[in-house]
Design a protein around this motif. Sequence first.
Motif, PDB file in Angstrom:
ATOM      1  N   LEU A 283       0.878  -1.174   0.000  1.00 39.01           N
ATOM      2  CA  LEU A 283       0.000   0.000   0.000  1.00 39.01           C
ATOM      3  C   LEU A 283       0.918   1.226   0.000  1.00 39.01           C
ATOM      4  CD1 LEU A 283      -2.976   0.829   0.053  1.00 39.01           C
ATOM      5  CD2 LEU A 283      -2.955   0.650   2.528  1.00 39.01           C
ATOM      6  N   VAL A 284       0.711   2.099  -0.972  1.00 36.78           N
ATOM      7  CA  VAL A 284       1.604   3.261  -1.129  1.00 36.78           C
ATOM      8  C   VAL A 284       1.548   4.156   0.121  1.00 36.78           C
ATOM      9  CG1 VAL A 284       1.448   3.311  -3.657  1.00 36.78           C
ATOM     10  CG2 VAL A 284      -0.189   4.632  -2.289  1.00 36.78           C
ATOM     11  N   PRO A 285       2.609   4.935   0.381  1.00 32.13           N
ATOM     12  CA  PRO A 285       2.594   5.824   1.544  1.00 32.13           C
ATOM     13  C   PRO A 285       1.372   6.735   1.515  1.00 32.13           C
ATOM     14  CG  PRO A 285       4.782   5.767   0.561  1.00 32.13           C
ATOM     15  CD  PRO A 285       3.882   5.014  -0.368  1.00 32.13           C
ATOM     16  N   HIS A 286       0.687   6.833   2.633  1.00 26.68           N
ATOM     17  CA  HIS A 286      -0.521   7.661   2.703  1.00 26.68           C
ATOM     18  C   HIS A 286      -0.827   7.999   4.164  1.00 26.68           C
ATOM     19  CE1 HIS A 286      -2.023   3.641   3.668  1.00 26.68           C
ATOM     20  NE2 HIS A 286      -3.009   4.248   4.320  1.00 26.68           N
ATOM     21  N   THR A 287      -1.663   8.982   4.361  1.00 23.01           N
ATOM     22  CA  THR A 287      -2.257   9.194   5.680  1.00 23.01           C
ATOM     23  C   THR A 287      -3.723   8.797   5.537  1.00 23.01           C
ATOM     24  OG1 THR A 287      -2.826  11.477   5.124  1.00 23.01           O
ATOM     25  CG2 THR A 287      -0.729  11.121   6.303  1.00 23.01           C
ATOM     26  N   ASP A 288      -4.387   8.442   6.634  1.00 25.74           N
ATOM     27  CA  ASP A 288      -5.793   8.066   6.546  1.00 25.74           C
ATOM     28  C   ASP A 288      -6.655   9.332   6.583  1.00 25.74           C
ATOM     29  OD1 ASP A 288      -4.947   5.471   6.440  1.00 25.74           O
ATOM     30  OD2 ASP A 288      -5.568   4.930   8.465  1.00 25.74           O
ATOM     31  N   SER A 289      -7.794   9.260   5.889  1.00 26.97           N
ATOM     32  CA  SER A 289      -8.614  10.474   5.721  1.00 26.97           C
ATOM     33  C   SER A 289      -9.736  10.576   6.749  1.00 26.97           C
ATOM     34  CB  SER A 289      -9.234  10.466   4.321  1.00 26.97           C
ATOM     35  OG  SER A 289      -8.270  10.177   3.365  1.00 26.97           O
ATOM     36  N   ASP A 290      -9.606   9.913   7.877  1.00 23.55           N
ATOM     37  CA  ASP A 290     -10.700   9.836   8.849  1.00 23.55           C
ATOM     38  C   ASP A 290     -10.325  10.536  10.154  1.00 23.55           C
ATOM     39  OD1 ASP A 290      -8.662   8.140   9.511  1.00 23.55           O
ATOM     40  OD2 ASP A 290      -9.903   6.403   9.976  1.00 23.55           O
ATOM     41  N   PHE A 291     -11.108  10.332  11.223  1.00 24.56           N
ATOM     42  CA  PHE A 291     -10.716  10.835  12.549  1.00 24.56           C
ATOM     43  C   PHE A 291      -9.634   9.922  13.124  1.00 24.56           C
ATOM     44  CE2 PHE A 291     -14.731  13.268  12.663  1.00 24.56           C
ATOM     45  CZ  PHE A 291     -14.208  14.477  13.095  1.00 24.56           C
ATOM     46  N   LEU A 292      -9.955   8.631  13.173  1.00 23.86           N
ATOM     47  CA  LEU A 292      -8.947   7.660  13.607  1.00 23.86           C
ATOM     48  C   LEU A 292      -9.262   6.294  13.025  1.00 23.86           C
ATOM     49  CD1 LEU A 292     -10.103   5.675  16.142  1.00 23.86           C
ATOM     50  CD2 LEU A 292      -9.796   7.757  17.413  1.00 23.86           C
ATOM     51  N   THR A 293      -8.231   5.455  12.996  1.00 22.05           N
ATOM     52  CA  THR A 293      -8.362   4.114  12.415  1.00 22.05           C
ATOM     53  C   THR A 293      -7.993   3.064  13.461  1.00 22.05           C
ATOM     54  OG1 THR A 293      -7.591   5.031  10.312  1.00 22.05           O
ATOM     55  CG2 THR A 293      -7.582   2.639  10.493  1.00 22.05           C
ATOM     56  N   ILE A 294      -8.758   1.979  13.498  1.00 20.90           N
ATOM     57  CA  ILE A 294      -8.357   0.837  14.333  1.00 20.90           C
ATOM     58  C   ILE A 294      -8.008  -0.304  13.385  1.00 20.90           C
ATOM     59  CG2 ILE A 294      -9.020  -0.783  16.153  1.00 20.90           C
ATOM     60  CD1 ILE A 294     -10.937   1.273  17.199  1.00 20.90           C
TER      61      ILE A 294
ATOM     62  N   ALA B 129      -2.661  -7.253  20.355  1.00 19.61           N
ATOM     63  CA  ALA B 129      -2.965  -5.815  20.320  1.00 19.61           C
ATOM     64  C   ALA B 129      -3.605  -5.389  19.006  1.00 19.61           C
ATOM     65  CB  ALA B 129      -1.679  -5.022  20.548  1.00 19.61           C
ATOM     66  N   LEU B 130      -4.335  -4.294  19.070  1.00 20.15           N
ATOM     67  CA  LEU B 130      -4.842  -3.636  17.871  1.00 20.15           C
ATOM     68  C   LEU B 130      -4.031  -2.351  17.700  1.00 20.15           C
ATOM     69  CD1 LEU B 130      -8.666  -3.963  18.662  1.00 20.15           C
ATOM     70  CD2 LEU B 130      -7.440  -5.192  16.850  1.00 20.15           C
ATOM     71  N   VAL B 131      -3.850  -1.939  16.453  1.00 18.44           N
ATOM     72  CA  VAL B 131      -3.091  -0.711  16.193  1.00 18.44           C
ATOM     73  C   VAL B 131      -4.092   0.430  15.993  1.00 18.44           C
ATOM     74  CG1 VAL B 131      -1.520   0.438  14.552  1.00 18.44           C
ATOM     75  CG2 VAL B 131      -1.216  -1.994  15.081  1.00 18.44           C
ATOM     76  N   VAL B 132      -3.831   1.566  16.624  1.00 16.51           N
ATOM     77  CA  VAL B 132      -4.691   2.738  16.432  1.00 16.51           C
ATOM     78  C   VAL B 132      -3.855   3.832  15.787  1.00 16.51           C
ATOM     79  CG1 VAL B 132      -6.113   4.502  17.587  1.00 16.51           C
ATOM     80  CG2 VAL B 132      -6.022   2.174  18.519  1.00 16.51           C
ATOM     81  N   ASN B 133      -4.386   4.489  14.761  1.00 19.21           N
ATOM     82  CA  ASN B 133      -3.677   5.651  14.246  1.00 19.21           C
ATOM     83  C   ASN B 133      -4.607   6.837  14.012  1.00 19.21           C
ATOM     84  OD1 ASN B 133      -4.177   3.828  11.705  1.00 19.21           O
ATOM     85  ND2 ASN B 133      -3.785   5.840  10.856  1.00 19.21           N
ATOM     86  N   ILE B 134      -4.036   8.006  14.219  1.00 16.30           N
ATOM     87  CA  ILE B 134      -4.773   9.268  14.045  1.00 16.30           C
ATOM     88  C   ILE B 134      -4.899   9.554  12.550  1.00 16.30           C
ATOM     89  CG2 ILE B 134      -4.580  11.796  14.430  1.00 16.30           C
ATOM     90  CD1 ILE B 134      -5.190  10.154  16.992  1.00 16.30           C
ATOM     91  N   GLY B 135      -6.076  10.011  12.126  1.00 18.37           N
ATOM     92  CA  GLY B 135      -6.288  10.365  10.722  1.00 18.37           C
ATOM     93  C   GLY B 135      -6.289  11.877  10.520  1.00 18.37           C
ATOM     94  N   ASP B 136      -6.418  12.297   9.264  1.00 14.04           N
ATOM     95  CA  ASP B 136      -6.344  13.717   8.894  1.00 14.04           C
ATOM     96  C   ASP B 136      -7.363  14.589   9.643  1.00 14.04           C
ATOM     97  OD1 ASP B 136      -4.522  12.789   7.050  1.00 14.04           O
ATOM     98  OD2 ASP B 136      -5.908  12.883   5.347  1.00 14.04           O
ATOM     99  N   LEU B 137      -8.561  14.033   9.895  1.00 15.44           N
ATOM    100  CA  LEU B 137      -9.612  14.876  10.478  1.00 15.44           C
ATOM    101  C   LEU B 137      -9.290  15.257  11.919  1.00 15.44           C
ATOM    102  CD1 LEU B 137     -12.845  13.213   9.032  1.00 15.44           C
ATOM    103  CD2 LEU B 137     -11.310  14.886   7.990  1.00 15.44           C
ATOM    104  N   PHE B 138      -8.681  14.349  12.669  1.00 12.41           N
ATOM    105  CA  PHE B 138      -8.279  14.697  14.042  1.00 12.41           C
ATOM    106  C   PHE B 138      -7.092  15.657  14.034  1.00 12.41           C
ATOM    107  CE2 PHE B 138     -10.382  11.696  17.217  1.00 12.41           C
ATOM    108  CZ  PHE B 138     -10.894  12.766  17.946  1.00 12.41           C
TER     109      PHE B 138
END
Length: 339
Positions: free
Chosen positions: A212-223, A250-259
């Motif tokens: 998957l090409v380098p990207h940021t997620d476009s949401d508030f957060l991703t699980i 564990a689950l991975v959480v990441n911050i998206g663009d909206l947050f």
Amino acid sequence: MIECNHNPPLIHDYTNLLNQSRDRVDVKRYHEPGLEECELPLVDLSGLLSENDEERASCASEICKASSEWGFFQIFNHGIKVDLLRKMRKEQAKLFKAPFERKTASGLLDNSYRWGNRTATCPKQLSWCEAFHVPLSKICDDTCYGEFNSLREVMQEYASAMQELAKSIARVLVTNMGAQRGAWEDKCNASTCFMRLNRYPPCPVSPEVFGLVPHTDSDFLTILHQDEHVGGLQLMKDSKWVAVKPNPDALVVNIGDLFQAWSNDVYKSVEHKVTVNQEVERHSIAYFLCPSYESFIGCYDEEKSVYKRFTFGEYRSQIQQDVKTFGHKVGLPRFLVST
Ligand SMILES: C=C1C[C@]23C[C@@]1(O)CC[C@H]2[C@@]12CC[C@H](O)[C@@](C)(C(=O)O1)[C@H]2[C@@H]3C(=O)O
Ligand SMILES: O=C(O)CCC(=O)C(=O)O
Ligand SMILES: [Fe+2]
């Protein structure tokens, strides 16, 4: 390579892109020597439910610290049943094992099947993956499951458990900013979010191709529930790519663009990518906490905001337009006040 009939024709796209790409040396530039493997901050989420004020505050502070320093963290004791994760993985594997023609079949999971990158113009824009990027507004609709009947119940159970979990983390982040909680909570509900089922087939052509090409997620957060055994996820930390070691508990959480926009850059939406493996396939499931398309995203403190106010719908269409024009997403820089 012998193509299995369940794999999308990625090899065909790759070969075409390689032949048509004027800048062939570009492919070689992906290689990172001496890549570090990192231990992401690991948060025991049971602290959020503690009756002890100090324990709750300390858990919240770990989440907020990781969200601004890393943009990524892992959670354990998150309350999602092991059995549900196992059932979901099993259904996901079954779905991707179906022949390619059946996955592209009209109506399946709201026509959410995609693979590669239709608008890529060179190999470095190609993602060696197939995915169902499913709008959750559709998962109660029986007609979108076709022959995959047993997926329906599990998908609904998984989505609703993830919704609760995502909201409980988002609540911590919002409260920490000292912002009004109510106004924000109305934006996201069970039907505005997305779930993405990813599969990365083995890639025999080149280890430099992206899963998957380098990207940021476009949401508030991703699980993210990543493959328990096969690694591949990498994120940007201090201007370097670091690999995330799979942790089966564990689950991975990441911050998206909206947050990031809403917090005025306090929480970081960090670039990440997936590498491919030559021999084995990899699966992952991402839950994206998204608002409705009409929802306005603006900094909680409007006067200080570095970003213009935008609706989630505007944000998504800008991304789609940029992907068409440039072959990749531009994201938040498009919405800076100073441009
Ligand atoms: C080709 C692309 C589609 C995508 C943006 C990108 O340039 C690279 C990654 C893709 C991705 C993956 C995570 C999310 O599903 C997504 C919405 C995002 O923010 O980045 C998608 C983008 C998309 O499907 O529009
Ligand atoms: O597969 C992974 O580990 C990451 C997937 C991802 O970044 C995404 O779906 O946005
Ligand atoms: Fe992502």
